[in-house]
Design a protein around this motif. Sequence first.
Motif, PDB file in Angstrom:
ATOM      1  N   ASN A  45      45.361  89.922  40.505  1.00 43.28           N
ATOM      2  CA  ASN A  45      45.955  89.036  39.894  1.00 43.28           C
ATOM      3  C   ASN A  45      47.178  88.030  41.041  1.00 43.28           C
ATOM      4  OD1 ASN A  45      45.372  90.457  38.164  1.00 43.28           O
ATOM      5  ND2 ASN A  45      47.465  90.531  36.958  1.00 43.28           N
ATOM      6  N   ALA A  46      47.348  88.771  42.171  1.00 45.97           N
ATOM      7  CA  ALA A  46      48.107  87.724  43.036  1.00 45.97           C
ATOM      8  C   ALA A  46      47.355  86.311  44.052  1.00 45.97           C
ATOM      9  CB  ALA A  46      48.957  88.342  43.636  1.00 45.97           C
ATOM     10  N   SER A  47      45.949  87.151  44.068  1.00 43.98           N
ATOM     11  CA  SER A  47      45.395  86.297  45.134  1.00 43.98           C
ATOM     12  C   SER A  47      45.108  84.534  44.528  1.00 43.98           C
ATOM     13  CB  SER A  47      43.959  86.836  44.956  1.00 43.98           C
ATOM     14  OG  SER A  47      43.230  86.802  43.750  1.00 43.98           O
ATOM     15  N   PRO A  48      45.224  84.664  42.835  1.00 44.14           N
ATOM     16  CA  PRO A  48      45.564  83.123  42.666  1.00 44.14           C
ATOM     17  C   PRO A  48      46.866  82.790  43.475  1.00 44.14           C
ATOM     18  CG  PRO A  48      44.355  83.925  40.846  1.00 44.14           C
ATOM     19  CD  PRO A  48      44.752  85.126  42.237  1.00 44.14           C
ATOM     20  N   GLU A  49      47.374  82.713  43.552  1.00 39.83           N
ATOM     21  CA  GLU A  49      48.661  82.103  43.743  1.00 39.83           C
ATOM     22  C   GLU A  49      48.564  82.031  45.971  1.00 39.83           C
ATOM     23  OE1 GLU A  49      51.474  82.178  41.790  1.00 39.83           O
ATOM     24  OE2 GLU A  49      50.150  83.491  40.095  1.00 39.83           O
ATOM     25  N   LEU A  50      47.664  82.377  46.227  1.00 33.13           N
ATOM     26  CA  LEU A  50      47.631  81.654  46.826  1.00 33.13           C
ATOM     27  C   LEU A  50      47.460  80.188  47.522  1.00 33.13           C
ATOM     28  CD1 LEU A  50      46.521  82.352  50.641  1.00 33.13           C
ATOM     29  CD2 LEU A  50      44.188  82.226  49.799  1.00 33.13           C
ATOM     30  N   PHE A  51      46.579  79.776  46.430  1.00 39.40           N
ATOM     31  CA  PHE A  51      46.364  77.843  46.641  1.00 39.40           C
ATOM     32  C   PHE A  51      47.814  77.572  45.800  1.00 39.40           C
ATOM     33  CE2 PHE A  51      42.486  80.015  46.178  1.00 39.40           C
ATOM     34  CZ  PHE A  51      42.064  79.642  47.738  1.00 39.40           C
ATOM     35  N   THR A  52      49.360  78.541  45.380  1.00 37.24           N
ATOM     36  CA  THR A  52      49.937  78.130  44.465  1.00 37.24           C
ATOM     37  C   THR A  52      51.543  77.630  45.865  1.00 37.24           C
ATOM     38  OG1 THR A  52      50.997  79.821  43.296  1.00 37.24           O
ATOM     39  CG2 THR A  52      49.159  78.258  42.775  1.00 37.24           C
ATOM     40  N   GLY A  53      51.406  78.678  46.324  1.00 34.46           N
ATOM     41  CA  GLY A  53      52.444  78.374  47.829  1.00 34.46           C
ATOM     42  C   GLY A  53      53.221  80.111  47.259  1.00 34.46           C
ATOM     43  N   VAL A  82      40.052  87.047  46.252  1.00 28.73           N
ATOM     44  CA  VAL A  82      40.457  85.543  44.632  1.00 28.73           C
ATOM     45  C   VAL A  82      38.945  85.892  43.761  1.00 28.73           C
ATOM     46  CG1 VAL A  82      39.525  83.276  44.258  1.00 28.73           C
ATOM     47  CG2 VAL A  82      41.428  83.749  45.854  1.00 28.73           C
ATOM     48  N   PRO A  83      37.725  85.676  44.029  1.00 30.17           N
ATOM     49  CA  PRO A  83      36.388  86.163  43.142  1.00 30.17           C
ATOM     50  C   PRO A  83      36.788  87.157  42.388  1.00 30.17           C
ATOM     51  CG  PRO A  83      35.815  85.419  45.605  1.00 30.17           C
ATOM     52  CD  PRO A  83      36.597  86.765  45.769  1.00 30.17           C
ATOM     53  N   LEU A  84      38.111  88.695  42.283  1.00 34.06           N
ATOM     54  CA  LEU A  84      37.829  89.235  41.352  1.00 34.06           C
ATOM     55  C   LEU A  84      38.583  88.664  40.114  1.00 34.06           C
ATOM     56  CD1 LEU A  84      38.592  92.549  42.971  1.00 34.06           C
ATOM     57  CD2 LEU A  84      36.466  91.537  41.413  1.00 34.06           C
ATOM     58  N   SER A  85      39.370  87.445  40.612  1.00 37.84           N
ATOM     59  CA  SER A  85      40.153  86.859  39.818  1.00 37.84           C
ATOM     60  C   SER A  85      39.651  85.843  39.268  1.00 37.84           C
ATOM     61  CB  SER A  85      42.036  85.794  40.071  1.00 37.84           C
ATOM     62  OG  SER A  85      40.458  84.934  40.722  1.00 37.84           O
ATOM     63  N   TRP A  86      38.419  85.906  39.017  1.00 39.74           N
ATOM     64  CA  TRP A  86      37.223  84.855  37.860  1.00 39.74           C
ATOM     65  C   TRP A  86      36.905  85.628  37.178  1.00 39.74           C
ATOM     66  CZ3 TRP A  86      34.171  83.137  43.281  1.00 39.74           C
ATOM     67  CH2 TRP A  86      35.161  81.949  43.689  1.00 39.74           C
ATOM     68  N   VAL A  87      37.093  87.166  36.865  1.00 41.72           N
ATOM     69  CA  VAL A  87      35.444  87.920  35.779  1.00 41.72           C
ATOM     70  C   VAL A  87      36.944  88.543  35.266  1.00 41.72           C
ATOM     71  CG1 VAL A  87      34.010  87.886  37.190  1.00 41.72           C
ATOM     72  CG2 VAL A  87      35.795  89.826  38.133  1.00 41.72           C
ATOM     73  N   PRO A  88      36.573  88.885  33.899  1.00 41.30           N
ATOM     74  CA  PRO A  88      37.931  89.819  33.286  1.00 41.30           C
ATOM     75  C   PRO A  88      37.814  91.093  33.471  1.00 41.30           C
ATOM     76  CG  PRO A  88      35.333  88.732  32.191  1.00 41.30           C
ATOM     77  CD  PRO A  88      35.268  88.484  33.324  1.00 41.30           C
ATOM     78  N   TRP A  89      39.377  91.504  33.044  1.00 40.14           N
ATOM     79  CA  TRP A  89      39.828  92.621  34.012  1.00 40.14           C
ATOM     80  C   TRP A  89      38.376  94.073  34.081  1.00 40.14           C
ATOM     81  CZ3 TRP A  89      42.250  94.927  37.574  1.00 40.14           C
ATOM     82  CH2 TRP A  89      43.029  95.811  37.452  1.00 40.14           C
ATOM     83  N   GLY A  90      38.043  93.657  32.661  1.00 34.82           N
ATOM     84  CA  GLY A  90      37.400  95.299  32.417  1.00 34.82           C
ATOM     85  C   GLY A  90      36.712  95.064  33.675  1.00 34.82           C
ATOM     86  N   VAL A  91      35.387  94.117  33.906  1.00 34.20           N
ATOM     87  CA  VAL A  91      35.282  93.806  34.487  1.00 34.20           C
ATOM     88  C   VAL A  91      35.271  93.900  36.287  1.00 34.20           C
ATOM     89  CG1 VAL A  91      32.939  92.290  35.433  1.00 34.20           C
ATOM     90  CG2 VAL A  91      33.911  92.541  33.564  1.00 34.20           C
TER      91      VAL A  91
END
Length: 403
Positions: A45-53, A82-91
Amino acid sequence: MRLRALEGRALAVAPWVFGLSLLGHLAMVAFQTKMTMVDLMVYRNASPELFTGLLYDWRLKEFSDQFALPFTYPPFSALVFVPLSWVPWGVARWFWQLVCLACLWFTTRKSLQLLGSHDPRRAMLWTGLFVWVEPVRTTLNYGQINLVLAALLLGTMVSARNWKRGAGVGIAAGLKLTPAISGLYFLVNRQYKAAVWSIAAFFGTVAVAYAVSPALSNEYWFHLLGDASRVGPVGSAINQSLRGALSRTVGYDIGTGPLFLAAVAVAAVLAGFALRAAVKAKDVLAMVVAVQFLGLLVSPISWSHHWVWAVPALMWLIYSARHRLATATAVAWVLAIGSYLISFLLKAQPSIWIIPRPWYYSALGWVYPAVGLLTLVTIAVVLRDRAKASAQRVEDPVDLLRE
């Protein structure tokens, strides 16, 4: 002979132990609501915040009543997740559990191979058993990265190719700083090319992260690095480093003061003796274990689930050492990681932030550091005695004739 017969019977049912253990664990993944995989949730969940600063301002508040979990690894680690944030949590959670189980099997199998054992049933047997010991169990429950890093390091450090050795260590250190201690393995073996490759690979990860987010990279490397309080409670029972154990003993965080430095010196000396003996004996697994244990001991924070290196340590103690001290140390490890003592101590403490506690809880809270130090002593003593016995056989002509 009795032990060999017992192991023979165990190996006969090894596929069943392996299969049932994995099925039991996967059933827990499917139906156990308490298996939150909270650390995996942080990674994902945190990894996409890499692109928001906002990567290091982000907090996970779910399942964390006493400590809203931050992202504490280098920016490169967030990029990898980051790729883990592209799939549903269950996956994501199922994928990560299967990866971790594969890494546990690989670590066990590789450890046995380094000891000259190539029976696949032995790796299956021990993998099935290790699924249920505390460092592995909590790594799986939290969705931690420890088993992945252990497999990466063990699989690359012993490679015949310098670039592969160095790249494995450098990338692991780029994901999480503590594996950088593995570079000591190259130095004691005079594998300087591998050491250079590890430095290059590490700075490669830093460069990639800087290319993606210079601001967050600056924030991590020049402001957040070294702040143990941001990682978590130093004095909690789950912190099984020397600093954590000593802090619980004296009743306050000892920081990096004289007491901590003295403990680091003791650990370094013991690791030095262990490494010297292992290098002389050309015992690769003993060297790897000694280096990793030194890192766990001297790190400001070594959560109990970081001690998955007890897996290869136990394999060495059981199948290579053949010494009374090694047997005692192996038993100590089995009791330490099989008793779930740390989980009990966690429940016994009123808060993860309160350091003072009754003396008996403080004493029990030394379990991993104490057995870790004992393991370093055991490596040094066992390999020294083995070298002496070998030298005596060579010097005694009667023994030579008998052989």
